[in-house]
Design a protein around this motif. Structure first.
Motif, PDB file in Angstrom:
ATOM      1  N   PRO A  52     123.017  42.575  -0.133  1.00 20.49           N
ATOM      2  CA  PRO A  52     123.800  43.422   0.777  1.00 20.49           C
ATOM      3  C   PRO A  52     124.627  44.422  -0.018  1.00 20.49           C
ATOM      4  CG  PRO A  52     124.782  41.256   0.583  1.00 20.49           C
ATOM      5  CD  PRO A  52     123.471  41.183  -0.144  1.00 20.49           C
ATOM      6  N   ARG A  53     124.924  45.535   0.587  1.00 17.76           N
ATOM      7  CA  ARG A  53     125.695  46.562  -0.106  1.00 17.76           C
ATOM      8  C   ARG A  53     126.935  46.935   0.703  1.00 17.76           C
ATOM      9  NH1 ARG A  53     121.602  51.733   0.786  1.00 17.76           N
ATOM     10  NH2 ARG A  53     121.556  51.657   3.062  1.00 17.76           N
ATOM     11  N   ASP A  54     127.908  47.510   0.006  1.00 15.01           N
ATOM     12  CA  ASP A  54     129.104  48.065   0.642  1.00 15.01           C
ATOM     13  C   ASP A  54     129.802  47.056   1.548  1.00 15.01           C
ATOM     14  OD1 ASP A  54     128.545  50.522  -0.580  1.00 15.01           O
ATOM     15  OD2 ASP A  54     127.231  51.117   1.056  1.00 15.01           O
ATOM     16  N   THR A  55     129.961  45.835   1.066  1.00 17.13           N
ATOM     17  CA  THR A  55     130.672  44.809   1.818  1.00 17.13           C
ATOM     18  C   THR A  55     131.561  44.031   0.864  1.00 17.13           C
ATOM     19  OG1 THR A  55     130.427  42.687   2.966  1.00 17.13           O
ATOM     20  CG2 THR A  55     128.571  43.401   1.623  1.00 17.13           C
ATOM     21  N   SER A 108     125.883  49.154  -5.747  1.00 21.50           N
ATOM     22  CA  SER A 108     126.346  50.060  -4.696  1.00 21.50           C
ATOM     23  C   SER A 108     127.080  51.255  -5.289  1.00 21.50           C
ATOM     24  CB  SER A 108     127.264  49.307  -3.728  1.00 21.50           C
ATOM     25  OG  SER A 108     126.556  48.315  -3.017  1.00 21.50           O
ATOM     26  N   ALA A 109     127.927  51.005  -6.295  1.00 22.77           N
ATOM     27  CA  ALA A 109     128.649  52.094  -6.944  1.00 22.77           C
ATOM     28  C   ALA A 109     127.676  53.077  -7.589  1.00 22.77           C
ATOM     29  CB  ALA A 109     129.610  51.535  -7.983  1.00 22.77           C
ATOM     30  N   LEU A 110     126.682  52.554  -8.281  1.00 19.83           N
ATOM     31  CA  LEU A 110     125.712  53.425  -8.956  1.00 19.83           C
ATOM     32  C   LEU A 110     124.907  54.231  -7.948  1.00 19.83           C
ATOM     33  CD1 LEU A 110     124.661  50.851 -11.654  1.00 19.83           C
ATOM     34  CD2 LEU A 110     125.661  53.100 -12.131  1.00 19.83           C
ATOM     35  N   ALA A 111     124.604  53.634  -6.790  1.00 23.31           N
ATOM     36  CA  ALA A 111     123.879  54.365  -5.750  1.00 23.31           C
ATOM     37  C   ALA A 111     124.698  55.540  -5.226  1.00 23.31           C
ATOM     38  CB  ALA A 111     123.508  53.426  -4.608  1.00 23.31           C
ATOM     39  N   ALA A 123     115.331  48.786  -6.458  1.00 21.56           N
ATOM     40  CA  ALA A 123     115.001  48.147  -5.179  1.00 21.56           C
ATOM     41  C   ALA A 123     115.943  48.586  -4.074  1.00 21.56           C
ATOM     42  CB  ALA A 123     115.045  46.630  -5.327  1.00 21.56           C
ATOM     43  N   ALA A 124     115.455  48.473  -2.853  1.00 25.27           N
ATOM     44  CA  ALA A 124     116.303  48.739  -1.689  1.00 25.27           C
ATOM     45  C   ALA A 124     117.300  47.616  -1.503  1.00 25.27           C
ATOM     46  CB  ALA A 124     115.442  48.891  -0.437  1.00 25.27           C
ATOM     47  N   MET A 125     118.464  47.939  -0.916  1.00 27.96           N
ATOM     48  CA  MET A 125     119.471  46.949  -0.591  1.00 27.96           C
ATOM     49  C   MET A 125     119.632  46.908   0.913  1.00 27.96           C
ATOM     50  SD  MET A 125     122.275  47.819  -3.563  1.00 27.96           S
ATOM     51  CE  MET A 125     123.300  46.378  -3.278  1.00 27.96           C
ATOM     52  N   GLN A 126     120.165  45.791   1.425  1.00 27.61           N
ATOM     53  CA  GLN A 126     120.354  45.662   2.878  1.00 27.61           C
ATOM     54  C   GLN A 126     121.482  46.554   3.363  1.00 27.61           C
ATOM     55  OE1 GLN A 126     120.534  41.777   4.618  1.00 27.61           O
ATOM     56  NE2 GLN A 126     119.045  40.913   3.200  1.00 27.61           N
TER      57      GLN A 126
END
Length: 355
Positions: free
Chosen positions: A221-224, A235-238, A352-355
């Protein structure tokens, strides 16, 4: 074998579902699809997709006895992954953690007992140990208490020997270490293990708790605020930002790939279904190769081609300094060991993709 996977739409749960399918098992998934873990609907949960890919998907909360009872119909074993994870935002999260994790586990165990199902695998966590294993040159193996806020504010991050105050050498923690939860989430994971052990004794069933160390990989999961440290960095790197590394970045962890964790769950489920274990046992699930948090941040930044990590010196009171796994017991009893190399796993996770 027909397996109920609670939380099977989540990061680890979905990897377990995929591994179980590859092993030829039939799957039922029960997931509440909470917004904190699923800001967007996961694949396969669209309207009319309840039986997509041969998986029966049911939306429901493990705290809801009726939903659990329905999901357990025809099931041979249970893989309990549903939980509220991470440290949360502050202590106001405590009732939500206890409800989701402990009440949820109690309802699941009660309904599993009523259904006569004899196999349970529980998502445990290394957080039950508190600090890891430390050795003092003079006093041998010691257990330091929680770090003082004044030391953390002054940048003194390393625990000291509680007897002489000298520096300690961190090592690998085994399953026989005393449990010493240092935050609300950790306390709920200890309670879940006790509930699973009580269930096994009361029913004659078999239960295994897999104490995950720092799981990373595709689908995080991201941004949680409830995600793991590798997710924060990714998430930060994205966003094109430098990963924010707490303390001095030298805190040691055991990063284990999610596919390895999924494979451990399949082996554990097959063991409890065959009654190859005692009433209850807990196993560390880690790579056995300690890395620092700073190393993970740098490896991800390099793999993503992003900015170098920024060591902020910030801290969280509930964090421990060093916790790394001795996973010899699960290798001996279930034949499991981590297979995905750190460099390969990080490179895959970076793209890879994140949720």
């Amino acid at each position: 074998m027909r397996v109920l996977v609670t939380g099977g739409a989540g990061f680890i749960g979905s990897a377990i579902v995929a591994e179980l399918l590859d092993a030829g098992h039939e799957i039922v998934v029960l997931d509440a699809l909470l917004g904190s873990a699923h800001p967007r609907p996961p694949a396969g949960w669209e309207a009319g997709a309840a039986l997509a890919d041969g998986v029966r998907r049911m939306r429901g909360d493990v705290c809801d006895a009726a939903a659990v009872r329905k999901a357990l119909a025809g099931v041979d074993a249970v893989c309990h992954q549903a939980a509220m994870v991470g440290l949360g935002k502050d202590f106001a999260d405590a009732p939500a953690y206890v409800t989701s994790n402990d009440l949820g586990a109690a309802v699941l165990c009660a309904e599993t007992a009523a259904a006569g199902i004899g196999g349970l695998v529980l998502a445990g966590s290394m957080v039950v140990y508190g600090e890891g294993r430390y050795t003092c040159a003079e006093h041998g193996v010691v257990r330091p208490g929680p770090r003082a806020q004044c030391d953390l504010e002054a940048g003194r991050f390393e625990p000291r020997c509680p007897r002489c105050g000298e520096a300690l050498r961190p090592g690998l923690v085994g399953e026989d270490a005393p449990l010493d939860p240092r935050n609300v989430y950790a306390a709920t994971k200890v309670a879940q293990e006790h509930l699973a052990a009580s269930w096994a004794r009361a029913t004659g069933g078999r239960a295994l708790a897999l104490r995950y160390h720092n799981v990373y990989g595709p689908g995080m999961p991201r941004d949680t605020p409830y995600a793991g440290v590798a997710s924060f960095f990714r998430s930060a790197l994205a966003r094109g930002e430098a990963p924010d590394v707490f303390e001095d970045g030298a805190q040691r962890r055991d990063f284990v790939h999610v596919r390895d964790v999924a494979r451990a769950n399949v082996l554990a489920l097959e063991a409890v279904a065959q009654r190859e274990t005692g009433a209850f046992a807990a196993y560390n699930v880690g790579s056995g190769r300690p890395r620092t948090v700073g190393e993970m941040a740098s490896a991800l930044a390099d793999a993503c081609g992003g900015p170098a990590p920024r060591v902020s010196g910030r801290y969280r009171l509930g964090d421990v300094r060093h916790i790394t796994a001795d996973s010899a017991a699960i290798a001996r009893d279930l034949g499991w060991s981590a297979r995905v190399p750190f460099t390969e796993g990080v490179a895959e996770f970076a793209g890879a993709a994140m949720q």
